[in-house]
Design a protein around this motif. Sequence first.
Motif, PDB file in Angstrom:
ATOM      1  N   LEU A   1     -13.020  -2.297  10.158  1.00 55.58           N
ATOM      2  CA  LEU A   1     -14.463  -2.503  10.222  1.00 55.58           C
ATOM      3  C   LEU A   1     -14.928  -2.943   8.845  1.00 55.58           C
ATOM      4  O   LEU A   1     -14.496  -2.389   7.831  1.00 55.58           O
ATOM      5  N   PHE A   2     -15.823  -3.921   8.792  1.00 50.67           N
ATOM      6  CA  PHE A   2     -16.345  -4.446   7.532  1.00 50.67           C
ATOM      7  C   PHE A   2     -17.860  -4.300   7.541  1.00 50.67           C
ATOM      8  O   PHE A   2     -18.530  -4.779   8.456  1.00 50.67           O
ATOM      9  N   VAL A   3     -18.395  -3.638   6.510  1.00 42.59           N
ATOM     10  CA  VAL A   3     -19.838  -3.383   6.429  1.00 42.59           C
ATOM     11  C   VAL A   3     -20.302  -3.705   5.011  1.00 42.59           C
ATOM     12  O   VAL A   3     -19.716  -3.230   4.035  1.00 42.59           O
TER      13      VAL A   3
ATOM     14  N   LEU B   1      -9.540   6.369   7.659  1.00 44.90           N
ATOM     15  CA  LEU B   1      -8.348   6.642   6.861  1.00 44.90           C
ATOM     16  C   LEU B   1      -8.456   6.072   5.460  1.00 44.90           C
ATOM     17  O   LEU B   1      -7.883   6.620   4.520  1.00 44.90           O
ATOM     18  N   TYR B   2      -9.178   4.958   5.335  1.00 47.68           N
ATOM     19  CA  TYR B   2      -9.153   4.223   4.073  1.00 47.68           C
ATOM     20  C   TYR B   2     -10.405   3.375   3.981  1.00 47.68           C
ATOM     21  O   TYR B   2     -10.889   2.849   4.983  1.00 47.68           O
ATOM     22  N   ALA B   3     -10.935   3.250   2.780  1.00 46.09           N
ATOM     23  CA  ALA B   3     -12.085   2.371   2.539  1.00 46.09           C
ATOM     24  C   ALA B   3     -11.900   1.702   1.191  1.00 46.09           C
ATOM     25  O   ALA B   3     -11.456   2.337   0.226  1.00 46.09           O
TER      26      ALA B   3
ATOM     27  N   LEU C   1     -14.168  -5.194  -0.811  1.00 49.68           N
ATOM     28  CA  LEU C   1     -13.536  -6.486  -1.021  1.00 49.68           C
ATOM     29  C   LEU C   1     -13.933  -6.970  -2.409  1.00 49.68           C
ATOM     30  O   LEU C   1     -15.042  -6.698  -2.876  1.00 49.68           O
ATOM     31  N   ARG C   2     -13.024  -7.688  -3.062  1.00 48.74           N
ATOM     32  CA  ARG C   2     -13.278  -8.118  -4.442  1.00 48.74           C
ATOM     33  C   ARG C   2     -13.066  -9.615  -4.569  1.00 48.74           C
ATOM     34  O   ARG C   2     -12.140 -10.184  -3.991  1.00 48.74           O
TER      35      ARG C   2
ATOM     36  N   ARG D   1     -17.450  -3.723   2.450  1.00 50.71           N
ATOM     37  CA  ARG D   1     -16.481  -2.640   2.293  1.00 50.71           C
ATOM     38  C   ARG D   1     -15.655  -2.646   3.573  1.00 50.71           C
ATOM     39  O   ARG D   1     -16.196  -2.728   4.675  1.00 50.71           O
ATOM     40  N   MET D   2     -14.347  -2.581   3.420  1.00 50.58           N
ATOM     41  CA  MET D   2     -13.451  -2.525   4.566  1.00 50.58           C
ATOM     42  C   MET D   2     -13.117  -1.065   4.848  1.00 50.58           C
ATOM     43  O   MET D   2     -12.768  -0.308   3.939  1.00 50.58           O
TER      44      MET D   2
END
Length: 172
Positions: free
Chosen positions: A56-58, A130-132, A135-136, A156-157
């Motif tokens: 998911l990308f927000v 599980l993980y966040a 993106l850079r 943010r992924m």
Amino acid sequence: MAHFIETDPQTLPENFIRRIREEWALAAATAGGRTNAMTVSWGGIGCLWNQPVAFLFVRPQRYTYQFTEAAEGFSLSFFGPGRFRKELSYFGTVSGRDEDKIAATGLTLLHHKGIPCFAEAETVLLCQKLYAQDLREDCALSELVTSQYPEKDYHRMYVGRILTALRREDTL
């Protein structure tokens, strides 16, 4: 009220590339006793760390961001081809900061295993975060940066382990 059957996510026959891109989905999270949702047309389903996962990308400026950050999990609700397109468009253009989008659209909010989802959905993926990671720019191809991030407002992924899939009983 819809009746869902829990299903092993690895047995789902869906083409999630098509579903996310063409049908869209609602991503929902609950924090502080409130729920917010937003339309997603990007994301992915796959296998990572030997587990079924959803990506998911927000963007940080989205109201849903604060809910996704605070929640232990999120859902992706898929409604089916052409179903609830008006409501999905609304969730993608109106901010939950300004009004209760769920009430405004008339969709029915449910919680399954503490994760919010929608009774009108055909398929729901319930995910544990599980993980966040943000993106850079220095990790992206230049064409991606210029085409998708002209304002440098990187997503943010979130990687979520799919705990279970829910299928509406009347769609089986």
